[in-house]
Design a protein around this motif. Structure first.
Motif, mmCIF file in Angstrom:
data_model
loop_
_atom_site.group_PDB
_atom_site.id
_atom_site.type_symbol
_atom_site.label_atom_id
_atom_site.label_comp_id
_atom_site.label_asym_id
_atom_site.label_seq_id
_atom_site.Cartn_x
_atom_site.Cartn_y
_atom_site.Cartn_z
ATOM 1 N N THR A 1 0.838 -1.200 0.000
ATOM 2 C CA THR A 1 0.000 0.000 0.000
ATOM 3 C C THR A 1 0.874 1.252 0.000
ATOM 4 O O THR A 1 1.772 1.400 0.842
ATOM 5 C CB THR A 1 -0.916 0.012 1.235
ATOM 6 O OG1 THR A 1 -1.809 -1.099 1.134
ATOM 7 C CG2 THR A 1 -1.724 1.300 1.304
ATOM 8 N N VAL A 2 0.609 2.150 -0.944
ATOM 9 C CA VAL A 2 1.415 3.366 -1.073
ATOM 10 C C VAL A 2 0.823 4.472 -0.205
ATOM 11 O O VAL A 2 -0.378 4.736 -0.241
ATOM 12 C CB VAL A 2 1.484 3.814 -2.549
ATOM 13 C CG1 VAL A 2 2.208 5.150 -2.675
ATOM 14 C CG2 VAL A 2 2.197 2.749 -3.391
ATOM 15 N N ALA A 3 1.687 5.120 0.573
ATOM 16 C CA ALA A 3 1.266 6.234 1.427
ATOM 17 C C ALA A 3 1.589 7.584 0.802
ATOM 18 O O ALA A 3 0.829 8.535 0.936
ATOM 19 C CB ALA A 3 1.926 6.137 2.789
ATOM 20 N N ASN A 4 2.739 7.676 0.114
ATOM 21 C CA ASN A 4 3.151 8.983 -0.379
ATOM 22 C C ASN A 4 4.225 8.788 -1.440
ATOM 23 O O ASN A 4 4.793 7.706 -1.576
ATOM 24 C CB ASN A 4 3.664 9.851 0.777
ATOM 25 C CG ASN A 4 3.406 11.324 0.557
ATOM 26 O OD1 ASN A 4 3.396 11.807 -0.568
ATOM 27 N ND2 ASN A 4 3.205 12.062 1.643
ATOM 28 N N LEU A 5 4.509 9.858 -2.166
ATOM 29 C CA LEU A 5 5.451 9.782 -3.268
ATOM 30 C C LEU A 5 5.974 11.168 -3.573
ATOM 31 O O LEU A 5 5.363 12.171 -3.194
ATOM 32 C CB LEU A 5 4.774 9.179 -4.509
ATOM 33 C CG LEU A 5 3.691 10.004 -5.212
ATOM 34 C CD1 LEU A 5 3.343 9.374 -6.557
ATOM 35 C CD2 LEU A 5 2.412 10.101 -4.393
ATOM 36 N N THR A 6 7.116 11.226 -4.243
ATOM 37 C CA THR A 6 7.632 12.507 -4.693
ATOM 38 C C THR A 6 8.571 12.282 -5.868
ATOM 39 O O THR A 6 9.140 11.199 -6.019
ATOM 40 C CB THR A 6 8.346 13.270 -3.560
ATOM 41 O OG1 THR A 6 8.468 14.639 -3.911
ATOM 42 C CG2 THR A 6 9.736 12.709 -3.274
ATOM 43 N N PHE A 7 8.687 13.306 -6.696
ATOM 44 C CA PHE A 7 9.652 13.249 -7.795
ATOM 45 C C PHE A 7 11.015 13.704 -7.279
ATOM 46 O O PHE A 7 11.112 14.660 -6.520
ATOM 47 C CB PHE A 7 9.219 14.170 -8.943
ATOM 48 C CG PHE A 7 8.030 13.671 -9.706
ATOM 49 C CD1 PHE A 7 8.186 12.783 -10.767
ATOM 50 C CD2 PHE A 7 6.751 14.094 -9.379
ATOM 51 C CE1 PHE A 7 7.086 12.333 -11.483
ATOM 52 C CE2 PHE A 7 5.642 13.648 -10.090
ATOM 53 C CZ PHE A 7 5.814 12.763 -11.146
ATOM 54 N N GLY A 8 12.070 13.001 -7.726
ATOM 55 C CA GLY A 8 13.415 13.377 -7.314
ATOM 56 C C GLY A 8 14.413 13.034 -8.395
ATOM 57 O O GLY A 8 14.053 12.812 -9.552
ATOM 58 N N GLY A 9 15.679 12.976 -7.966
ATOM 59 C CA GLY A 9 16.761 12.788 -8.918
ATOM 60 C C GLY A 9 17.114 14.102 -9.590
ATOM 61 O O GLY A 9 16.319 15.048 -9.584
ATOM 62 N N PRO A 10 18.301 14.197 -10.166
ATOM 63 C CA PRO A 10 18.754 15.464 -10.766
ATOM 64 C C PRO A 10 17.808 15.992 -11.838
ATOM 65 O O PRO A 10 17.692 17.209 -12.017
ATOM 66 C CB PRO A 10 20.121 15.109 -11.360
ATOM 67 C CG PRO A 10 20.566 13.903 -10.620
ATOM 68 C CD PRO A 10 19.336 13.160 -10.227
ATOM 69 N N MET A 11 17.104 15.090 -12.557
ATOM 70 C CA MET A 11 16.208 15.515 -13.629
ATOM 71 C C MET A 11 14.740 15.536 -13.185
ATOM 72 O O MET A 11 13.855 15.747 -14.005
ATOM 73 C CB MET A 11 16.360 14.586 -14.839
ATOM 74 C CG MET A 11 17.792 14.432 -15.335
ATOM 75 S SD MET A 11 18.568 15.982 -15.797
ATOM 76 C CE MET A 11 17.586 16.417 -17.237
ATOM 77 N N ARG A 12 14.506 15.267 -11.890
ATOM 78 C CA ARG A 12 13.131 15.195 -11.346
ATOM 79 C C ARG A 12 12.272 14.174 -12.089
ATOM 80 O O ARG A 12 11.056 14.347 -12.219
ATOM 81 C CB ARG A 12 12.438 16.567 -11.358
ATOM 82 C CG ARG A 12 13.199 17.661 -10.656
ATOM 83 C CD ARG A 12 12.323 18.791 -10.147
ATOM 84 N NE ARG A 12 11.500 19.449 -11.134
ATOM 85 C CZ ARG A 12 11.896 20.417 -11.933
ATOM 86 N NH1 ARG A 12 13.150 20.840 -11.891
ATOM 87 N NH2 ARG A 12 11.056 20.979 -12.781
ATOM 88 N N ASN A 13 12.906 13.106 -12.580
ATOM 89 C CA ASN A 13 12.176 12.088 -13.332
ATOM 90 C C ASN A 13 12.206 10.736 -12.636
ATOM 91 O O ASN A 13 11.901 9.709 -13.240
ATOM 92 C CB ASN A 13 12.765 11.939 -14.745
ATOM 93 C CG ASN A 13 14.191 11.399 -14.733
ATOM 94 O OD1 ASN A 13 14.896 11.491 -13.722
ATOM 95 N ND2 ASN A 13 14.621 10.840 -15.853
#
Length: 306
Positions: free
Chosen positions: A271-283
């Motif tokens: 079950t997923v609670a949260n997420l975010t974009f990251g990494g140098p390219m935001r991908n």
């Protein structure tokens, strides 16, 4: 709908947002309830919360700092959602102390809010910062319902509210008609605010949807249901630069077009609670899911500059 092992494609547009060869990676598996991921591009690191274990963890993807997981903060006051403000400082929602704090550059904590109209907040859950410097957060009761994610308590607030803290520190109730307000995110132009309403309940009529509001001069108006989640509950939500909404859900991550059409799903085994974009390219999508931190590269670019 076309289903691959890890994708469900509900609309052909989803194929342009995903990378066919990229696979879900499990980065860490020792959490009790993983939440609140926030990317620090300047450090090449992700912070996220392990709420019941009272810690904030750090995943470093920077070869110079070592690729791996360490404890960023223990005795975290059952911290949940995080974001960064315009100066790059960490802003955190704490279930245990029932407050929103800012971590200063020297590591000290500044309390931004812990009461409204003289009464303690419920348990601040998730937080976003507007480009004008105001801080917006949700205040459901999840952190005071038991001693697992905070300290059991009787709510003092008459509503499960959404609040805005302006630059002077004034706190305003901006929405009061939620069952349980949860994740929230501004559209790229900040004209809209999306807020998950996720009443954890056996009642089939309980809300399991994302609402959207118009934002003008620090106020919300024109509330409407943006999208329903058909598996579990919506929790954390993020947007890409094209305005697509990426939502946590019971079976993974659901992606919606700006008009509310569901484009597809990325299946996650927890079950997923949260997420975010990251990494140098935001991908790179970082996904906090129950006991684990996962990531997957996508063809979308996160809207929030980390």
């Amino acid at each position: 709908a076309m289903t691959q092992a890890q994708y469900q494609v509900d609309d052909p547009r989803f194929l342009y947002l995903t990378v066919g060869s990229s696979r879900l990676e499990k980065l860490y598996g020792g959490c009790r309830w993983a939440e609140g991921p926030v990317w620090f591009n300047d450090l090449g690191c992700l912070l996220w919360s392990d709420i019941p274990n009272q810690r904030i963890l750090r995943y470093c993807a920077n070869p110079l700092m070592g690729d791996g997981v360490s404890v960023f903060r223990s005795q975290s006051n059952f911290a949940n959602g995080h974001t960064r403000d315009g100066q790059g400082r960490l802003v955190s929602c704490e279930h245990g102390a029932r407050r929103v704090t800012r971590t200063e550059v020297d590591g000290s904590l500044t309390v931004l809010v812990d009461r409204f109209q003289g009464k303690r907040l419920n348990s601040p859950n998730d937080v976003v910062v507007h480009s004008d410097g105001s801080i917006w957060f949700t205040d459901p009761t999840y952190g005071i319902m038991s001693d697992y994610e905070g300290y059991r308590a009787t709510p003092e607030q008459p509503v499960h509210g959404v609040y805005r803290i302006d630059l002077s520190g004034t706190v305003t109730l901006v929405a009061d008609d939620f069952a349980q307000p949860n994740g929230l995110v501004f559209s790229p132009d900040e004209s809209k605010l999306y807020i998950a309403d996720s009443a954890y309940s056996h009642d089939p009529s309980a809300p399991r949807h994302i609402r959207v509001f118009d934002v003008k001069a620090g106020k919300l108006s024109n509330a409407r249901v943006f999208a329903e989640i058909d598996a579990g509950l919506p929790d954390g939500i993020r947007l890409d630069v094209e305005g697509n909404i990426w939502s946590s859900a019971g079976d993974g991550v659901h992606c919606f077009a700006p008009d509310g059409t569901r484009l597809g799903k990325i299946f996650v085994p927890e079950t997923v609670a949260n997420l975010t974009f990251g990494g140098p390219m935001r991908n790179r999508l970082f996904i906090a899911a129950t006991s684990s931190l996962y990531s997957i590269y996508v063809a979308a670019t996160g809207a929030q500059k980390p």
